[in-house]
Scaffold this active site. Sequence first.
Site, PDB file in Angstrom:
ATOM      1  N   SER A  44     -27.425  10.743 -10.172  1.00 28.85           N
ATOM      2  CA  SER A  44     -26.956   9.640  -9.338  1.00 28.85           C
ATOM      3  C   SER A  44     -26.826   8.355 -10.159  1.00 28.85           C
ATOM      4  CB  SER A  44     -27.988   9.455  -8.207  1.00 28.85           C
ATOM      5  OG  SER A  44     -27.821   8.248  -7.533  1.00 28.85           O
ATOM      6  N   SER A  82     -35.120  -3.334 -16.306  1.00 30.50           N
ATOM      7  CA  SER A  82     -34.465  -4.147 -15.276  1.00 30.50           C
ATOM      8  C   SER A  82     -34.682  -5.624 -15.612  1.00 30.50           C
ATOM      9  CB  SER A  82     -35.089  -3.854 -13.913  1.00 30.50           C
ATOM     10  OG  SER A  82     -34.623  -4.772 -12.948  1.00 30.50           O
ATOM     11  N   LYS A  93     -41.597  -2.292 -14.650  1.00 32.53           N
ATOM     12  CA  LYS A  93     -40.538  -2.559 -15.635  1.00 32.53           C
ATOM     13  C   LYS A  93     -41.057  -3.475 -16.749  1.00 32.53           C
ATOM     14  CE  LYS A  93     -37.326  -0.079 -13.693  1.00 32.53           C
ATOM     15  NZ  LYS A  93     -36.837   1.139 -14.357  1.00 32.53           N
ATOM     16  N   TYR A 134     -42.936  -3.152  -8.420  1.00 32.75           N
ATOM     17  CA  TYR A 134     -41.754  -2.640  -9.158  1.00 32.75           C
ATOM     18  C   TYR A 134     -41.554  -3.445 -10.437  1.00 32.75           C
ATOM     19  CZ  TYR A 134     -36.872  -1.711 -10.333  1.00 32.75           C
ATOM     20  OH  TYR A 134     -35.714  -1.387 -11.011  1.00 32.75           O
ATOM     21  N   THR A 154     -25.758   1.040  -6.540  1.00 32.65           N
ATOM     22  CA  THR A 154     -26.088   2.467  -6.554  1.00 32.65           C
ATOM     23  C   THR A 154     -26.898   2.794  -5.295  1.00 32.65           C
ATOM     24  OG1 THR A 154     -28.213   2.154  -7.636  1.00 32.65           O
ATOM     25  CG2 THR A 154     -26.311   2.413  -9.089  1.00 32.65           C
TER      26      THR A 154
END
Length: 262
Positions: free
Chosen positions: A15, A138, A155, A151, A186
Amino acid sequence: MQLANQVAIITGASSGIGEAITRCFAAEGARVVLAARSEEKLRGLAAELGAERALVVPTDVADSGQVERLVAQTVERFGGVDVLVNNAGIGLLGRMEETDWEHFRRMWEVNFFGLVRLTRAALPYLKKRKGVVVNISSVAGKLALPYMSGYCATKSALNAFSTGLRMDVAQAGVRVVVICPGRVRTRFHANVYREGENLPGVFRAEKRRYTGITAEEVARATLRAVRRNRREIVVPWTLRLLVGFRALFPAFTDRMLVRLFR
Ligand SMILES: NC(=O)c1ccc[n+]([C@@H]2O[C@H](COP(=O)([O-])OP(=O)(O)OC[C@H]3O[C@@H](n4cnc5c(N)ncnc54)[C@H](OP(=O)(O)O)[C@@H]3O)[C@@H](O)[C@H]2O)c1
């Protein structure tokens, strides 16, 4: 580095960014190993690319046995590993006190420990070929955001790990490239663990609005970074200005971000 006939393992190839990087590298002549959990999607993509240059190894990067098998099958089929793209990742949005601990741990298992696990397993082969590790981080790893502290921490840890690893493996001829995308259109935003009921409007709206750059833009930037031996890139580059602004004016930027996210 040119990619023709190089062997590239790409996690999260089913994906978004991983799929786009797989197509982009295959178009450059690389032999690609597609890893993710959705076997059917991987088989569909491999069929498009051609059986002689694409290998499917269904893999959950949180599972050590499956990660070992991914490397073993790659070496068995193509004889080694030249490029490892650690791209598989998931997100989590919410207030810390409302966060499901299992989701939080799972995110670390995929985004950080999964990446370390696979890098460890592939390194002996990458050293033999003087290969490249490409870690998809990211902008959130450089510029922490409200309601995404966990999150952002995965990263940020990935960035520090990459910097240390780069120094460890430089003498062996292995390079480490870090890609820091901003918002990308996405399935990531639909797949995010969304914790708690009363998230700010900006996150409720996220389910419907798909803004940001495309996965193909990130894939092209990744290809350029690998070819030009870059250490780290931010895509789009304009977000570097925001990262620099935060470094100069941290308190003001934090207040601005909190207001924006409210
Ligand atoms: N989209 C953005 O705005 C954005 C911005 C900056 C950075 N990123 C980073 O870019 C990377 C790719 O995200 P994306 O935007 O392409 O999202 P995506 O479309 O949701 O793709 C995520 C990929 O990760 C795979 N994955 C998830 N859990 C996995 C596991 N346990 N084992 C193996 N594969 C797993 C998924 O495949 P299966 O479900 O088939 O396993 C899927 O192929 C992530 O690391 C993300 O943090 C995304």
